[in-house]
Design a protein around this motif. Structure first.
Motif, mmCIF file in Angstrom:
data_model
loop_
_atom_site.group_PDB
_atom_site.id
_atom_site.type_symbol
_atom_site.label_atom_id
_atom_site.label_comp_id
_atom_site.label_asym_id
_atom_site.label_seq_id
_atom_site.Cartn_x
_atom_site.Cartn_y
_atom_site.Cartn_z
ATOM 1 N N GLN A 155 0.848 -1.195 0.000
ATOM 2 C CA GLN A 155 0.000 0.000 0.000
ATOM 3 C C GLN A 155 0.881 1.241 0.000
ATOM 4 O O GLN A 155 1.139 1.823 -1.036
ATOM 5 C CB GLN A 155 -0.995 -0.051 1.166
ATOM 6 C CG GLN A 155 -2.085 -1.123 0.912
ATOM 7 C CD GLN A 155 -3.115 -1.212 2.014
ATOM 8 O OE1 GLN A 155 -3.443 -0.245 2.680
ATOM 9 N NE2 GLN A 155 -3.646 -2.410 2.222
ATOM 10 N N CYS A 214 0.277 -1.638 6.717
ATOM 11 C CA CYS A 214 -0.832 -1.338 5.810
ATOM 12 C C CYS A 214 -1.619 -2.567 5.374
ATOM 13 O O CYS A 214 -2.834 -2.527 5.275
ATOM 14 C CB CYS A 214 -0.324 -0.671 4.533
ATOM 15 S SG CYS A 214 0.425 0.942 4.737
ATOM 16 N N THR A 215 -0.933 -3.642 5.047
ATOM 17 C CA THR A 215 -1.597 -4.708 4.284
ATOM 18 C C THR A 215 -2.203 -5.816 5.122
ATOM 19 O O THR A 215 -2.995 -6.615 4.607
ATOM 20 C CB THR A 215 -0.616 -5.405 3.323
ATOM 21 O OG1 THR A 215 0.383 -6.072 4.117
ATOM 22 C CG2 THR A 215 0.041 -4.432 2.386
ATOM 23 N N ARG A 217 -6.171 5.974 13.197
ATOM 24 C CA ARG A 217 -7.086 5.077 12.459
ATOM 25 C C ARG A 217 -8.220 4.535 13.353
ATOM 26 O O ARG A 217 -8.006 3.625 14.146
ATOM 27 C CB ARG A 217 -6.290 3.921 11.867
ATOM 28 C CG ARG A 217 -7.043 3.156 10.813
ATOM 29 C CD ARG A 217 -6.166 2.109 10.152
ATOM 30 N NE ARG A 217 -6.683 1.785 8.827
ATOM 31 C CZ ARG A 217 -6.059 1.018 7.953
ATOM 32 N NH1 ARG A 217 -4.904 0.488 8.227
ATOM 33 N NH2 ARG A 217 -6.580 0.790 6.771
ATOM 34 N N GLN A 219 -3.169 4.708 0.014
ATOM 35 C CA GLN A 219 -4.579 4.380 -0.213
ATOM 36 C C GLN A 219 -4.907 4.084 -1.667
ATOM 37 O O GLN A 219 -6.059 3.796 -1.989
ATOM 38 C CB GLN A 219 -5.472 5.533 0.265
ATOM 39 C CG GLN A 219 -5.378 5.822 1.748
ATOM 40 C CD GLN A 219 -4.309 6.840 2.087
ATOM 41 O OE1 GLN A 219 -3.386 7.067 1.324
ATOM 42 N NE2 GLN A 219 -4.418 7.439 3.246
ATOM 43 N N SER A 265 -11.364 9.009 6.688
ATOM 44 C CA SER A 265 -11.870 8.123 5.629
ATOM 45 C C SER A 265 -12.656 8.900 4.581
ATOM 46 O O SER A 265 -13.806 8.592 4.279
ATOM 47 C CB SER A 265 -12.762 7.028 6.235
ATOM 48 O OG SER A 265 -12.047 6.270 7.159
ATOM 49 N N GLN A 324 -7.552 -2.107 2.271
ATOM 50 C CA GLN A 324 -7.802 -1.216 3.400
ATOM 51 C C GLN A 324 -8.389 -1.997 4.577
ATOM 52 O O GLN A 324 -8.014 -1.778 5.725
ATOM 53 C CB GLN A 324 -8.785 -0.103 2.994
ATOM 54 C CG GLN A 324 -8.181 0.948 2.064
ATOM 55 C CD GLN A 324 -7.149 1.814 2.767
ATOM 56 O OE1 GLN A 324 -7.344 2.238 3.893
ATOM 57 N NE2 GLN A 324 -6.030 2.055 2.119
ATOM 58 N N GLY A 334 -6.729 -2.521 8.242
ATOM 59 C CA GLY A 334 -7.479 -2.026 9.391
ATOM 60 C C GLY A 334 -7.675 -3.113 10.432
ATOM 61 O O GLY A 334 -7.461 -2.905 11.630
ATOM 62 N N GLY A 367 -11.351 3.628 5.007
ATOM 63 C CA GLY A 367 -9.979 3.609 5.514
ATOM 64 C C GLY A 367 -9.846 3.162 6.952
ATOM 65 O O GLY A 367 -8.866 2.547 7.334
ATOM 66 N N GLU A 368 -10.824 3.482 7.761
ATOM 67 C CA GLU A 368 -10.710 3.157 9.175
ATOM 68 C C GLU A 368 -11.564 1.955 9.572
ATOM 69 O O GLU A 368 -11.415 1.418 10.672
ATOM 70 C CB GLU A 368 -11.096 4.384 10.008
ATOM 71 C CG GLU A 368 -10.163 5.565 9.728
ATOM 72 C CD GLU A 368 -10.662 6.872 10.328
ATOM 73 O OE1 GLU A 368 -10.265 7.161 11.452
ATOM 74 O OE2 GLU A 368 -11.428 7.590 9.673
#
Lengths: 153, 162, 782
Positions: free
Chosen positions: B101, B139-140, C368, C500, C540, C671, C675, C735-736
């Motif tokens: 990412q 990130c991933t 996040r 992203q 986000s 994403q 997360g 995103g979150e």
């Protein structure tokens, strides 16, 4: 961090007390001590090189001796700092006579900050125990040496 | 002043002779002396793995070595893999499975995984885990990296033919 | 128009650069004559600064400058607040105390900068830190938020009467009244601790003042380059056109890279303006643990009032929120907590007394999730307890309380982080839950597998939680789309990118609207010289606010293309199509003109631009949603706890996510993976440990454990699509989302696995040690 423990010395309480209160002996006791000067009856200043895991550095600080009841007990306060952090602590040392020598009981609290605390944390306990053990061995040796000296005289 | 030292090191097949301070980290040497900035530094204490390079073929944390220790040795960095126009199969696999990412940890993963795949493309679950667990990615969640390694193994085992 | 590219699983445009080491990160910036900075930081968490003497540092060969707060003169001032407290809440108390560039009088958290050293290289700069003599007088420290408001607590800010940073009460309905008649009232205390964001790239800045060009350029690992530019210009009396802020590739951000202003951003800029030389500062990992913002610390006292059949009558959530030493970020985090404590449920009565407190710790700003995981933890844990006490299945009690799908838009009355009434735009919660239950086979697991495994002595548990996520808040973002004479399309937007996939998802939108190849759309993000209106990448909102601006600009350009092509091909616009980089006549594909040709013709070297028209195939557009779009979903997991070691193994992890229109499933799933992984860290591995002196005891990746590949399971994802009515694309942020429900889910699943009467998990994060204590403590009592 809490420190407590005990150690039996092969010598009289008076001899152990003299050892503990002698700055030159103290300097050899604490591994890494590079300087220890007595400022007054109850105050010392010194420098020490410490290495805890990845952290090493020199610290300068002071030791205060309080509530002294020779040859039985005293309170020690210490504080110091250096680039690798700072420490501040106090503790009591208590000597009592027993059949095979003198029993030293010690306990205290020490607060540690800076790099020492944040990176060396996992190793502080182990390192302090090692240092105390080395110190006690040093005291044992000093005690034997002083006995030998006395014998020589 | 600290006495400078001369070193000769082969990086990505090219021989470099440099005069450097003995305390210069290998990661800083690669990034700032050789300007091979594809190798990244994430923690400077050998945990995150972003700075992984191949040192005589072995994945190595370049932040935990001094550049002078590389004297006479051979180094490979991410720049030795494919180019933007012609990616290495491992890089292709990373793109196809979305295994990166922000891309900051990626070169470290590539360099940790590469020698394992070059040795064998027949990887067990355990091999796969071991190939990856020394590198941190935030990130991933690692899942797509696992897929990428598997895909790369397939690509590399069919090798020259495809 | 048929969607050809939007929603497609397209691999990323940016990957070849990143994979070959050719992407520019801040530490890759090398300028001639560049100097390097290092900061001297306080080891003490609370201390009076009596003096800083840098004279010895200045004598060290290779040191060029060293500055203290005194040296800054009139340029020294506390930072402007980033987010002001909401004016829309009645009787809100808020005491703004913002961070300072260098400590002048008093240190308020360990790691606060005392001096900056600038030298020929980083090694010398760090050596010189040892030369600085600092006189600090340590003070008593306050770290515990529950003790911070005691009358005898040390004060973080001496000019305030207490450590109270903010106080506000939000009400919906009448909780006190409904509580009286409730069949069941459950009270619990919930504690959530701090963690870090843990981007693998630390922060970094290169600041360069060019005196001849009178131009300041700052490369910054920020999520918010445009506000940084505007702020620096105003702070140092420059025109905004003299300041260019570039957020190049950023190695992960997750929230803390949007603090404004970090002391280092001010100091590097101030120093280059003074010295006229480029200066670089790259944060090291230990600094990151002290100087980069953190989040999550809260203590909740919660009450849930229900009917005997498990319907929620009301929720009361009184809580303390730890803001650390300063509060520049206002109330964003705790307002999120309040909103998300309401969850996807019909909670007619709500009361929440929030106190934000100062402590001698690093400041907190969104990480996040930003307060949402705490709110979700509160309501989901309370529902679990209610279900148990009322003898209702955990999933059933949720189903009974979901807001039905026909109530949207639904106004929750209380104020949200955007200072607007918290309105949920859309939702359809039950199918997401049903899907998750089916995927994890809840019935079979709880009725058949789990009892059998328990008989065999194994401790497996299942968890299922629902959540909402407010996303895509305003104010606005913008984009400029330009067709170049090569036929390729350039698109500039103001948001920064930290992984992203904006280079791809935005390109998909443009490519679809203009009929070009996704690889031919070049996206520029995070460079104020390219686009200088906007706010940033946070909350986000990229795929909602910026993506819709890109869409709007692309549609305008499409209109221009069709008009010009219609004229040139002498065909009505409706009979033209954009495909393969050309505009052609639908019925006669031999008649076409390429976008490149059109671009050239629209920008002629001869002839005049007619009044009312513009040259070029270009358009700038903005998008500002009325309010945020609310995503939602259900997560489910099966765990096994080893009763000897108390290690938790995640056997299965299911995500059912509804983030409206999915622009690119590859990216959305990525994403979610990331997360969830962060959420797992937050649940079990990651906890910042401060001692009573405000010393952080685990400031390294060796002691603070970010999960590795060995800890993160395969995450099975299913999508549900309930488009947001608030934007043309119908998108919501994601995103979150992955991180938000995990701590609540983890607690539920582990509690279920341990299966000990009376054992309730009311804290996060857990750890093997903590589980051992909870488990054996309870067994002893039993």
């Amino acid at each position: 961090m809490r420190i407590e423990g005990e150690h039996v010395f092969n010598g009289s309480r008076e001899d152990v007390w003299v050892m503990v209160r002698d700055p030159e002996v103290l300097a050899t006791l604490v591994p890494g001590t590079t300087k220890l000067n007595q400022l007054s009856e109850s105050e010392y200043e010194g420098e020490i090189n410490l290495r805890i895991g990845p952290i090493s550095g020199s610290f300068s600080g002071k030791i205060f001796v309080e509530d002294e009841i020779p040859p039985e007990s005293c309170t020690l306060k210490a504080e110091g700092d250096g680039r690798a952090g700072f420490f501040k602590g106090s503790g009591t040392v208590h000597l009592s006579e027993q059949d095979d020598g003198t029993l030293m009981k010690y306990e205290g609290d020490i607060q540690i900050g800076g790099k020492l605390a944040s990176i060396g944390q996992r190793l502080i306990d182990v390192t302090s125990k090692t240092m105390i053990n080395q110190g006690m061995k040093g005291l044992d040796a000093a005690l034997e040496a002083s006995k030998a000296e006395v014998a020589d005289e | 002043m600290i006495k400078a030292m001369d070193i000769t090191v082969t990086v990505n097949g090219e021989v470099f002779q440099k005069t450097i301070e003995p305390r210069l980290l290998l990661s800083d040497f690669i990034r700032h002396e050789l300007n091979l900035s594809g190798t990244h530094v994430g923690c400077e204490h050998g945990v995150c793995g972003a700075c992984t390079i191949l040192f005589d073929g072995m994945p190595t944390r370049s932040c935990l070595m001094f550049a002078v220790q590389a004297d006479g040795h051979e180094i490979r960095t991410v720049e030795d893999l494919g180019t933007m126009e012609d990616l290495h199969p491992l890089q292709e696999a990373f793109q196809e499975t979305h295994a990166l990412q922000c891309g900051f940890c990626t070169s470290g993963f590539l360099m940790s995984i590469l020698p394992i795949l070059e040795e064998s493309t027949d990887l067990s679950e355990e091999d796969l885990k071991r190939a990856m667990e020394g590198n941190l990615c935030r990130c991933t969640g690692y899942q797509n990296i696992r897929d990428a390694v598997q895909l790369a193994a397939e690509k590399m085992s069919s090798g020259g033919e495809s | 128009m048929m969607a050809k590219l939007i929603g497609k699983r397209i691999t990323r445009n940016e990957d070849p650069r990143l994979l070959t080491g050719q992407a520019l990160f801040v530490d890759d910036v090398e300028l001639p004559g560049m100097l390097h900075a290092a900061f001297l930081r306080s080891e003490y968490a609370h201390a009076i600064l009596k003096g800083v003497d840098v004279s010895a540092a200045l004598e060290r060969p290779g040191v060029v400058a060293a500055f203290t707060a005194e040296d800054m003169g009139d340029d020294w001032s506390p930072g402007p607040p980033l987010v002001i407290p909401p004016p829309t809440i009645e009787d809100v108390e808020f005491y703004t105390r913002t961070q300072v560039p260098l400590v002048k009088d008093k240190v308020r958290h360990a790691g606060e900068p005392l001096a900056i050293v600038i030298a020929e290289n980083r090694y010398i700069a760090e050596d010189a830190l040892d030369d600085i003599v600092v006189d600090l007088e340590p003070l008593d420290v306050v770290t515990n938020i529950e003790r911070a408001l005691d009358p005898d607590s040390p004060l973080v800010h001496d000019d305030l009467e207490s450590n109270l940073a903010a106080h506000l009460v939000q009400e919906k309905g009448d909780y006190a009244a409904i509580r009286e008649g409730a069949d069941k009232v459950i009270k619990r205390r919930i504690v959530i601790e701090r963690g870090i964001a843990g981007a693998i790239e630390n922060r970094g800045i290169v600041a360069s003042w060019d005196n001849k060009q009178q131009q300041l350029t700052v490369w910054d690992t920020t999520q918010s380059p445009i506000p940084i530019r505007n702020g620096l210009a105003s702070m140092f009396g420059l025109s905004e056109y003299q300041v260019r802020v570039i957020a190049p590739f950023v190695g992960g951000a997750f929230g803390p890279k949007i603090m404004m202003f970090y002391p280092e951003e001010v100091l590097l800029t101030w120093s280059t303006l003074k010295m006229g030389k480029p200066i670089k500062w790259i944060e090291d990992r230990r600094e990151n643990f002290y100087a980069t913002t953190q989040e999550r610390g809260q203590v909740h006292n919660v009450e849930l009032a229900l009917t005997s059949d498990g319907r929620i009558l009301g929720l009361r959530d009184d809580f303390l929120h730890d803001t650390g030493a300063y509060d520049p970020y206002g109330l964003t985090i705790p307002l999120n907590t309040q909103c998300h404590a309401l969850g996807p449920y019909d909670i007619p009565n709500f009361s929440s007394d929030l106190k934000v407190v100062f402590t001698n710790k690093t400041l907190t700003t969104p990480v996040r999730g930003a307060g949402r995981p705490q709110g979700v933890y509160v309501i989901e844990r309370m529902l679990d307890i209610a279900a148990r006490e009322l003898g209702i299945d955990r999933t059933e009690i949720r189903k009974r309380n979901y807001l039905p799908k026909d109530v949207f838009p639904y106004d929750n009355i209380i104020i949200d982080q955007a200072f607007e009434s918290f309105v949920i735009d859309s939702g359809d919660y039950l199918p997401a839950m049903e899907k998750a239950l089916k995927l994890i086979d809840y019935e079979k697991f709880t009725k058949e597998e789990q009892p059998k495994l328990r008989e065999g002595g194994r401790r497996l548990g299942i968890g299922v939680v629902s959540f909402i996520e407010t996303t895509g808040v305003g104010p606005y973002e913008g984009a400029r789309v330009t067709i170049e004479s090569s036929g390729k399309v350039n698109t500039a937007t103001g948001v920064g990118t930290q992984g992203q996939g904006h280079f791809t998802s935005f390109a998909q939108i443009v490519a679809e609207r203009l009929g070009v190849d996704v690889r031919d759309v070049h996206i520029v993000t995070g460079d104020t010289a390219q686009f200088h209106w906007g706010t940033g990448t946070f909350a986000s909102r990229g795929a909602v606010v910026a993506a819709n601006a890109v869409n709007a600009a692309a549609l305008i350009v499409r209109g221009k293309v069709l008009k010009l092509a219609g004229d040139l091909l002498e065909t009505p616009e409706e009979e033209l199509e954009l495909e393969d980089g050309v505009v052609r006549v639908v019925d006669d594909p031999t008649r076409f003109i390429s976008l490149g040709d059109l671009a050239q013709r629209s920008n002629p070297l001869r002839g005049a631009v007619e009044p009312g028209t513009e040259p070029g195939l270009e358009a700038t557009a903005y998008f500002g949603p009325k309010y945020g779009a609310t995503a939602f979903g259900t997560h489910a997991m099966i765990v096994e706890v080893d009763p000897e070691t108390m290690m938790v193994e995640i056997k299965r992890y299911i995500v059912v996510e509804d983030c409206g229109t999915v622009l690119n499933p590859l990216i959305v799933e990525g994403q979610l993976h990331g997360g969830v992984a962060l959420g797992i860290g937050n649940s079990f591995y990651e906890k910042l440990v401060f001692d009573d002196n405000g010393q952080l005891l685990n400031a390294s990746f060796a002691d603070y454990l970010i999960p590795t590949a060995a800890e993160i399971p395969t995450i099975e994802i299913a999508h549900q699509v309930t488009p947001s009515p608030l934007n043309p694309l119908g998108s919501k942020g994601v995103g979150e989302a992955g991180a938000i429900p995990v701590p609540a889910l983890f607690a539920q699943a582990v509690e279920n696995a341990l299966d000990v009467d009376g054992l309730e998990i009311l804290e996060s994060p857990l750890s093997p040690l903590r589980l051992f204590e909870l488990f054996h403590g309870e067994e002893k009592d039993a």
